[in-house]
Design a protein around this motif. Sequence first.
Motif, PDB file in Angstrom:
ATOM      1  N   ARG A  52      48.169  -0.398  16.985  1.00  0.00           N
ATOM      2  CA  ARG A  52      48.666   0.632  16.874  1.00  0.00           C
ATOM      3  C   ARG A  52      48.149   1.364  15.953  1.00  0.00           C
ATOM      4  O   ARG A  52      48.916   2.417  15.280  1.00  0.00           O
ATOM      5  CB  ARG A  52      50.213   0.552  17.071  1.00  0.00           C
ATOM      6  N   LEU A  53      47.027   1.553  15.243  1.00  0.00           N
ATOM      7  CA  LEU A  53      46.503   2.347  14.433  1.00  0.00           C
ATOM      8  C   LEU A  53      46.478   3.849  14.783  1.00  0.00           C
ATOM      9  O   LEU A  53      46.922   4.604  13.873  1.00  0.00           O
ATOM     10  CB  LEU A  53      44.965   1.845  14.103  1.00  0.00           C
ATOM     11  N   ARG A  54      46.307   4.008  15.951  1.00  0.00           N
ATOM     12  CA  ARG A  54      45.963   5.362  16.151  1.00  0.00           C
ATOM     13  C   ARG A  54      47.368   6.199  16.529  1.00  0.00           C
ATOM     14  O   ARG A  54      47.473   7.411  15.711  1.00  0.00           O
ATOM     15  CB  ARG A  54      45.417   5.633  17.724  1.00  0.00           C
ATOM     16  N   PRO A  55      48.408   5.580  16.960  1.00  0.00           N
ATOM     17  CA  PRO A  55      49.833   6.026  16.839  1.00  0.00           C
ATOM     18  C   PRO A  55      50.254   6.234  15.607  1.00  0.00           C
ATOM     19  O   PRO A  55      50.997   7.325  15.084  1.00  0.00           O
ATOM     20  CB  PRO A  55      50.481   5.108  17.551  1.00  0.00           C
ATOM     21  N   ALA A  56      50.010   5.351  14.579  1.00  0.00           N
ATOM     22  CA  ALA A  56      50.144   5.350  12.976  1.00  0.00           C
ATOM     23  C   ALA A  56      49.606   6.472  12.437  1.00  0.00           C
ATOM     24  O   ALA A  56      50.305   7.391  11.681  1.00  0.00           O
ATOM     25  CB  ALA A  56      50.095   4.205  12.290  1.00  0.00           C
ATOM     26  N   LEU A  57      48.471   6.839  12.909  1.00  0.00           N
ATOM     27  CA  LEU A  57      47.502   8.156  12.282  1.00  0.00           C
ATOM     28  C   LEU A  57      48.327   9.274  12.851  1.00  0.00           C
ATOM     29  O   LEU A  57      48.373  10.271  12.083  1.00  0.00           O
ATOM     30  CB  LEU A  57      46.172   7.701  12.354  1.00  0.00           C
ATOM     31  N   THR A 201      39.557   7.408  16.966  1.00  0.00           N
ATOM     32  CA  THR A 201      40.337   6.615  16.359  1.00  0.00           C
ATOM     33  C   THR A 201      41.001   7.007  15.082  1.00  0.00           C
ATOM     34  O   THR A 201      42.203   6.561  14.725  1.00  0.00           O
ATOM     35  CB  THR A 201      39.231   5.035  15.888  1.00  0.00           C
ATOM     36  N   VAL A 202      40.423   8.114  14.328  1.00  0.00           N
ATOM     37  CA  VAL A 202      41.155   8.657  13.146  1.00  0.00           C
ATOM     38  C   VAL A 202      41.401  10.196  13.119  1.00  0.00           C
ATOM     39  O   VAL A 202      42.329  10.460  13.050  1.00  0.00           O
ATOM     40  CB  VAL A 202      40.340   8.103  11.874  1.00  0.00           C
ATOM     41  N   GLU A 203      40.157  10.671  13.146  1.00  0.00           N
ATOM     42  CA  GLU A 203      40.309  12.180  13.093  1.00  0.00           C
ATOM     43  C   GLU A 203      41.121  12.868  14.201  1.00  0.00           C
ATOM     44  O   GLU A 203      42.050  13.661  13.571  1.00  0.00           O
ATOM     45  CB  GLU A 203      38.683  12.728  13.233  1.00  0.00           C
ATOM     46  N   ARG A 204      40.953  12.781  15.318  1.00  0.00           N
ATOM     47  CA  ARG A 204      41.685  13.294  16.461  1.00  0.00           C
ATOM     48  C   ARG A 204      43.067  13.221  16.211  1.00  0.00           C
ATOM     49  O   ARG A 204      44.184  14.047  16.527  1.00  0.00           O
ATOM     50  CB  ARG A 204      41.250  12.985  17.718  1.00  0.00           C
ATOM     51  N   PRO A 205      43.541  11.784  16.246  1.00  0.00           N
ATOM     52  CA  PRO A 205      44.965  11.394  16.054  1.00  0.00           C
ATOM     53  C   PRO A 205      45.767  12.064  15.015  1.00  0.00           C
ATOM     54  O   PRO A 205      46.658  12.623  15.127  1.00  0.00           O
ATOM     55  CB  PRO A 205      45.086   9.822  15.913  1.00  0.00           C
TER      56      PRO A 205
END
Length: 352
Positions: A52-57, A201-205
């Motif tokens: 759940r990395l993307r939701p956390a970001l 994975t990181v920027e867009r979330p």
Amino acid sequence: MTTTAHSVVGDVRSAVDALLEDFLTHQEQRAATPQVSLFIEWLRGCLAGGKRLRPALCYSGWRAAGGTGAPADVIHLAASLELFHAFALVHDDVMDDSDTRRGRQTLHRQIATRYPTHPASEQFGRHTAILLGDLILGWSYELVHGAELDPARASRVWLLLNAMRTETLSGQYLDLLSTGVLDDDMEGALTVATYKTAKYTVERPLQLGSILAGAGQEMLDTWTAYGIPVGEAFQLRDDLLGVFADPADTGKSAIDDLRDGKHTVLLALAWKRADADQRSRLRALIGNPDLDETHAAEIRHIFTVTGSRATVEEMIVHRYNAALAALQAAQLPAEDDAVLRELATRATQRGH
């Protein structure tokens, strides 16, 4: 919600998982066909075990941009990103013909195993997984609609979601195009890492979450400066894990990328630095569908003695430091800064 990195990930996971379960239960109750129950059973398996990395970001971007109050809208958006991730993994596993994901059979293998008497069970498994991936993508957008955003923010969110989808599919295309190619094109391999992984994975979330809090372009630019290096480092780490890690720890094969001939930065570096004999061995072994563990160890040795493995580690550290520098320049509130620093560490140093 509390604001340490550990608590953010835990709280967001709990909220997202609860929303996803409610959503899937609702889909099952209103299903137009009896097959939906089976599709949902498979989807629940796909969702199990994710970080759940993307939701956390996404949640962290919302909070850092000044988001306050009950975060119902951002949790809807965060949950949609987890479904988008599931869609991407299902299709990626089909295209890579992977056997395992998160320590269990990939979806297309599960389906083939479930129907052993089908006259073309393997093909049936792949085709059904593609259909389920399409359904998951559609449901990810339905979750966004469930957030009931005001028109101005909805417009910004949909523009970014559409960009994210196009970037991810373009990165996957470039990955397929370069698979099996033996050359020293590091730039091409990094482009794949950026579009296939780093952005969604990181920027867009982060950007999507901050849009819900009314963030302007300056903050979106901060997430680019932070997110692209973290996301590239995430993929570089994944490339190393995909070759050197114990499958018992990663839940994935440590030979599949070598059998497929994945054109990674690691491989591009090794090809550039290899002598004639080493290139001859790489040419014979990389992309060989019958590659065994003994020959995989030979490839790993070449990756190590050419210094390619060490250089990829250095590239990860360089990108990690660049991300931290972006955070320092942004001067975020201390709690948000600390959370994002730890999330960067988790993303880039997992399994290390």
